[in-house]
Motif scaffolding. Structure first.
Motif, PDB file in Angstrom:
ATOM      1  N   SER A 135      -7.562  -9.918  15.429  1.00 55.88           N
ATOM      2  CA  SER A 135      -7.784  -9.749  16.864  1.00 55.88           C
ATOM      3  C   SER A 135      -6.763  -8.812  17.512  1.00 55.88           C
ATOM      4  O   SER A 135      -6.935  -8.415  18.656  1.00 55.88           O
ATOM      5  N   LEU A 136      -5.708  -8.458  16.778  1.00 55.87           N
ATOM      6  CA  LEU A 136      -4.688  -7.552  17.290  1.00 55.87           C
ATOM      7  C   LEU A 136      -4.220  -6.638  16.160  1.00 55.87           C
ATOM      8  O   LEU A 136      -3.129  -6.796  15.619  1.00 55.87           O
ATOM      9  N   PRO A 137      -5.066  -5.676  15.773  1.00 54.25           N
ATOM     10  CA  PRO A 137      -4.696  -4.798  14.654  1.00 54.25           C
ATOM     11  C   PRO A 137      -3.612  -3.788  15.059  1.00 54.25           C
ATOM     12  O   PRO A 137      -3.781  -3.035  16.012  1.00 54.25           O
ATOM     13  N   CYS A 138      -2.526  -3.814  14.324  1.00 55.57           N
ATOM     14  CA  CYS A 138      -1.415  -2.901  14.583  1.00 55.57           C
ATOM     15  C   CYS A 138      -0.912  -2.340  13.261  1.00 55.57           C
ATOM     16  O   CYS A 138      -1.193  -2.889  12.199  1.00 55.57           O
ATOM     17  N   LYS A 139      -0.166  -1.251  13.357  1.00 57.68           N
ATOM     18  CA  LYS A 139       0.407  -0.621  12.173  1.00 57.68           C
ATOM     19  C   LYS A 139       1.832  -0.192  12.484  1.00 57.68           C
ATOM     20  O   LYS A 139       2.124   0.242  13.597  1.00 57.68           O
ATOM     21  N   GLU A 140       2.674  -0.334  11.471  1.00 60.43           N
ATOM     22  CA  GLU A 140       4.013   0.235  11.561  1.00 60.43           C
ATOM     23  C   GLU A 140       3.920   1.635  10.964  1.00 60.43           C
ATOM     24  O   GLU A 140       3.344   1.813   9.888  1.00 60.43           O
ATOM     25  N   ILE A 141       4.454   2.606  11.669  1.00 66.04           N
ATOM     26  CA  ILE A 141       4.363   3.992  11.207  1.00 66.04           C
ATOM     27  C   ILE A 141       5.749   4.596  11.047  1.00 66.04           C
ATOM     28  O   ILE A 141       6.703   4.167  11.702  1.00 66.04           O
ATOM     29  N   VAL A 142       5.841   5.571  10.173  1.00 63.56           N
ATOM     30  CA  VAL A 142       7.031   6.392  10.030  1.00 63.56           C
ATOM     31  C   VAL A 142       6.562   7.818  10.301  1.00 63.56           C
ATOM     32  O   VAL A 142       5.566   8.270   9.727  1.00 63.56           O
TER      33      VAL A 142
END
Length: 182
Positions: A135-142
């Motif tokens: 319900s809360l798709p997030c990604k850590e990015i570099v």
């Protein structure tokens, strides 16, 4: 708009200086090499223009000073607002490039500014891990910010999906900002 030949400028000769300064600032906005001048000179130029206008409108030094300081503060606030908009657009470009990526995939990102207050930037972005939930798709990015000297600066951020769009989700740090994108 007040031009050097307008009736207002003829009535108040000090307005000619302000109109000339405004024209110089507008010309500077159209040249990409003027970003440092804008960053350092906006407040000073606005103060001079405000004092010039104030001097043409009143003989009271306190009122003239107030007008000059008000114009200076307004110009500084307008420049900072514009820079925040540019930074948000750069963050959106990075999020847009990273959103569809799978973990470990790499994509390029770049910015182009309609008004060159800051130079265009470019780099690469990768997804290091997925965070959040269904319900809360997030990604850590570099991501990197590359310069023309073949060197890069690297940063970590988070993005989250807002409907069909990926948006920047990192809060602004309380410590020194990372370059011109935060």
């Amino acid at each position: 708009m007040i031009t050097p030949d307008s009736p207002s400028a003829r009535r108040w000769p000090g307005l000619r200086d302000a109109a000339a300064l405004a024209a110089a600032l507008a010309l500077c906005l159209s040249a990409s090499g003027c970003s440092s001048l804008l960053g350092e000179g906006t407040a000073a130029g606005a103060g001079i223009a405000g004092a010039s206008v104030a001097g043409a409108l009143t003989d009271n030094a306190a009122v003239a000073t107030g007008i000059g300081l008000g114009v200076q503060a307004g110009a500084r606030a307008a420049l900072q607002y514009s820079q925040r908009k540019i930074h948000a657009a750069a963050q959106d470009r990075i999020a847009m490039a990273a959103g569809p990526l799978a973990v470990d995939a790499v994509a390029d990102w770049k910015t182009d500014h309609a008004v060159p207050l800051e130079p265009a930037e470019h780099g690469r972005v990768t997804v290091s891990r997925e965070i959040g939930g269904k319900s809360l798709p997030c990604k850590e990015i570099v991501f990197s910010v590359d310069d023309d000297a073949k060197s890069s600066a690297f940063y970590i951020a988070a993005i989250c999906r807002d409907g069909q769009t990926w948006k920047w989700a990192s809060a602004e740090p309380a410590t020194e900002r990372w370059g011109s994108l935060q």
